[in-house]
Design an enzyme around this catalytic site. Structure first.
Site, PDB file in Angstrom:
ATOM      1  N   TYR A  36      12.211  -5.114  10.230  1.00 43.79           N
ATOM      2  CA  TYR A  36      10.738  -5.105  10.162  1.00 43.79           C
ATOM      3  C   TYR A  36      10.131  -5.763  11.400  1.00 43.79           C
ATOM      4  CZ  TYR A  36       6.117  -5.829   7.940  1.00 43.79           C
ATOM      5  OH  TYR A  36       4.781  -5.844   7.637  1.00 43.79           O
TER       6      TYR A  36
ATOM      7  N   LYS B 120       7.678  -4.014  14.146  1.00 45.65           N
ATOM      8  CA  LYS B 120       6.306  -4.490  14.360  1.00 45.65           C
ATOM      9  C   LYS B 120       6.111  -5.002  15.799  1.00 45.65           C
ATOM     10  CE  LYS B 120       4.626  -3.546  10.276  1.00 45.65           C
ATOM     11  NZ  LYS B 120       3.542  -2.574  10.111  1.00 45.65           N
TER      12      LYS B 120
HETATM   13  P1  NDP Z   1       1.756  -1.410   0.475  1.00 44.93           P
HETATM   14  O1  NDP Z   1       3.215  -1.391   0.142  1.00 44.93           O
HETATM   15  O2  NDP Z   1       0.794  -1.963  -0.514  1.00 44.93           O
HETATM   16  O3  NDP Z   1       1.269   0.086   0.854  1.00 44.93           O
HETATM   17  C1  NDP Z   1       1.980   0.817   1.810  1.00 44.93           C
HETATM   18  C2  NDP Z   1       1.276   2.112   2.100  1.00 44.93           C
HETATM   19  O4  NDP Z   1       2.047   2.833   3.066  1.00 44.93           O
HETATM   20  C3  NDP Z   1       1.149   2.992   0.873  1.00 44.93           C
HETATM   21  O5  NDP Z   1      -0.091   3.631   0.871  1.00 44.93           O
HETATM   22  C4  NDP Z   1       2.278   3.995   1.059  1.00 44.93           C
HETATM   23  O6  NDP Z   1       2.005   5.264   0.505  1.00 44.93           O
HETATM   24  C5  NDP Z   1       2.307   4.132   2.571  1.00 44.93           C
HETATM   25  N1  NDP Z   1       3.613   4.632   3.035  1.00 44.93           N
HETATM   26  C6  NDP Z   1       4.831   4.066   2.895  1.00 44.93           C
HETATM   27  N2  NDP Z   1       5.779   4.849   3.440  1.00 44.93           N
HETATM   28  C7  NDP Z   1       5.138   5.945   3.935  1.00 44.93           C
HETATM   29  C8  NDP Z   1       5.572   7.125   4.606  1.00 44.93           C
HETATM   30  N3  NDP Z   1       6.851   7.347   4.897  1.00 44.93           N
HETATM   31  N4  NDP Z   1       4.629   8.031   4.960  1.00 44.93           N
HETATM   32  C9  NDP Z   1       3.323   7.828   4.684  1.00 44.93           C
HETATM   33  N5  NDP Z   1       2.859   6.728   4.042  1.00 44.93           N
HETATM   34  C10 NDP Z   1       3.762   5.806   3.676  1.00 44.93           C
HETATM   35  O7  NDP Z   1       1.670  -2.163   1.865  1.00 44.93           O
HETATM   36  P2  NDP Z   1       0.527  -3.108   2.484  1.00 44.93           P
HETATM   37  O8  NDP Z   1      -0.797  -2.575   2.145  1.00 44.93           O
HETATM   38  O9  NDP Z   1       0.870  -4.491   2.159  1.00 44.93           O
HETATM   39  O10 NDP Z   1       0.820  -2.912   4.042  1.00 44.93           O
HETATM   40  C11 NDP Z   1       0.067  -2.052   4.872  1.00 44.93           C
HETATM   41  C12 NDP Z   1       0.456  -2.318   6.317  1.00 44.93           C
HETATM   42  O11 NDP Z   1       0.199  -3.688   6.625  1.00 44.93           O
HETATM   43  C13 NDP Z   1       1.943  -2.096   6.587  1.00 44.93           C
HETATM   44  O12 NDP Z   1       2.126  -1.550   7.870  1.00 44.93           O
HETATM   45  C14 NDP Z   1       2.516  -3.499   6.542  1.00 44.93           C
HETATM   46  O13 NDP Z   1       3.691  -3.606   7.291  1.00 44.93           O
HETATM   47  C15 NDP Z   1       1.364  -4.292   7.136  1.00 44.93           C
HETATM   48  N6  NDP Z   1       1.391  -5.697   6.793  1.00 44.93           N
HETATM   49  C16 NDP Z   1       1.292  -6.112   5.486  1.00 44.93           C
HETATM   50  C17 NDP Z   1       1.327  -7.461   5.194  1.00 44.93           C
HETATM   51  C18 NDP Z   1       1.204  -7.988   3.809  1.00 44.93           C
HETATM   52  O14 NDP Z   1       1.352  -9.209   3.639  1.00 44.93           O
HETATM   53  N7  NDP Z   1       0.918  -7.197   2.801  1.00 44.93           N
HETATM   54  C19 NDP Z   1       1.501  -8.463   6.262  1.00 44.93           C
HETATM   55  C20 NDP Z   1       1.595  -7.915   7.579  1.00 44.93           C
HETATM   56  C21 NDP Z   1       1.542  -6.578   7.828  1.00 44.93           C
HETATM   57  P3  NDP Z   1       2.506   5.704  -0.988  1.00 44.93           P
HETATM   58  O15 NDP Z   1       2.310   4.541  -1.901  1.00 44.93           O
HETATM   59  O16 NDP Z   1       1.587   6.851  -1.289  1.00 44.93           O
HETATM   60  O17 NDP Z   1       3.931   6.139  -0.883  1.00 44.93           O
END
Ligand code: NDP
Length: 248
Positions: free
Chosen positions: A156, A160
């Site tokens: 990860y 990133k």
């Molecule tokens: P969630 O797990 O809540 O949501 C992830 C989202 O990404 C979902 O909508 C999912 O879609 C989508 N997704 C996953 N794999 C795919 C794929 N192969 N193709 C298209 N869509 C995909 O994650 P967060 O909201 O927590 O995270 C969002 C972003 O923020 C990410 O990039 C994460 O790395 C980053 N981030 C999050 C942090 C946190 O603490 N939460 C901290 C730092 C960064 P579906 O459910 O429809 O499959």
């Protein structure tokens, strides 16, 4: 006031968490929202309904960001429906946390392909439109893990950190075309990604955050809205932390 009236935005991973909050805040600010989901159709339908209830315009598309052709189709469908594209938010991301000695090549590939190659796939698909228009804005959601490194997240953190390098190079490359590229690095935000962690791990996390709480998806969404708006027209190549002081 941040104004995104009639701006057309694509948000990847808009079905849940931070991406969902970005879709709702952008719609509230008047943007036409195209968002992708992968597996969560029910959640995606709810986001669509919420936007419609606000009187907003919206299109949801099922697409895997790991697949270049599907990403290209997302941009094509957006242009067909809304005629233009103003903002791309690369938000979709996953974790597969493990100590390196336990990590399989599949764990490595899935994370790199979704987070880093996914960002390439969508940006590559959108960039020709932005270049032709001589106007565009890209916001890539990275993580504090890409800045400081987090144990058990080598895959990860690498993905990133890769997004940060990609964004800085691209910001320089496309600045002459009036295209801005910025990065947001959230710390720990209250979404499924964090709330599903073990209780003792969550307590350790809270103790490590100077502000002593998780961030909310809405707080990230408002930062993203500002960076995407014309108020931020002189900001490019920037890496902005939103982490309650975690990485001070
Ligand atoms: P969630 O797990 O809540 O949501 C992830 C989202 O990404 C979902 O909508 C999912 O879609 C989508 N997704 C996953 N794999 C795919 C794929 N192969 N193709 C298209 N869509 C995909 O994650 P967060 O909201 O927590 O995270 C969002 C972003 O923020 C990410 O990039 C994460 O790395 C980053 N981030 C999050 C942090 C946190 O603490 N939460 C901290 C730092 C960064 P579906 O459910 O429809 O499959």
């Amino acid at each position: 006031m941040i104004d995104l009236k009639n701006k057309v935005v694509i948000v990847t991973g808009g079905s849940r968490g931070i991406g969902k909050a970005i879709c709702l805040v952008f719609a509230q600010l008047g943007a036409k929202v195209v968002f992708t989901y992968y597996r969560s159709k029910k959640e995606a339908d709810k986001v669509k309904q919420e936007i419609k209830k606000m009187g907003g315009k919206c299109l949801s598309i099922q697409a895997n960001v790991r697949d270049f052709e599907q990403c290209r189709a997302v941009v094509e469908k957006t242009l067909k429906k809304f005629k233009t594209l103003d903002i791309l938010v690369n938000n979709a991301g996953i974790i597969r946390d493990k100590a390196l000695f336990m990590m399989t090549i599949e764990d490595w590939k899935q994370v790199i392909e979704t987070n880093l190659i996914g960002t390439f796939n969508m940006t590559r698909s959108a960039i020709t439109t932005f270049l032709k228009q001589k106007r565009g804005c890209i916001v890539n959601i990275s993580s504090v893990s890409g800045l400081v490194g987090t144990p058990r997240q080598t895959n990860y953190s690498a993905s990133k950190a890769g997004i940060i390098g990609f964004s800085k190079a691209l910001a320089k490359e496309v600045a002459p075309y009036n295209i801005r590229v910025n990065v947001i690095c959230p710390g720990y935000i209250a979404t499924d990604m964090v709330t599903s962690l073990r209780e003792d791990i969550k307590n350790n996390i809270l103790n490590s955050i100077p502000l002593k709480r998780l961030g909310t998806p809405q707080e990230v969404a408002w930062l993203c809205a500002f960076v995407s708006s014309d108020k931020a027209n002189y900001i490019t190549g920037e890496v902005i932390k939103i982490d309650g002081g975690l990485a001070i």
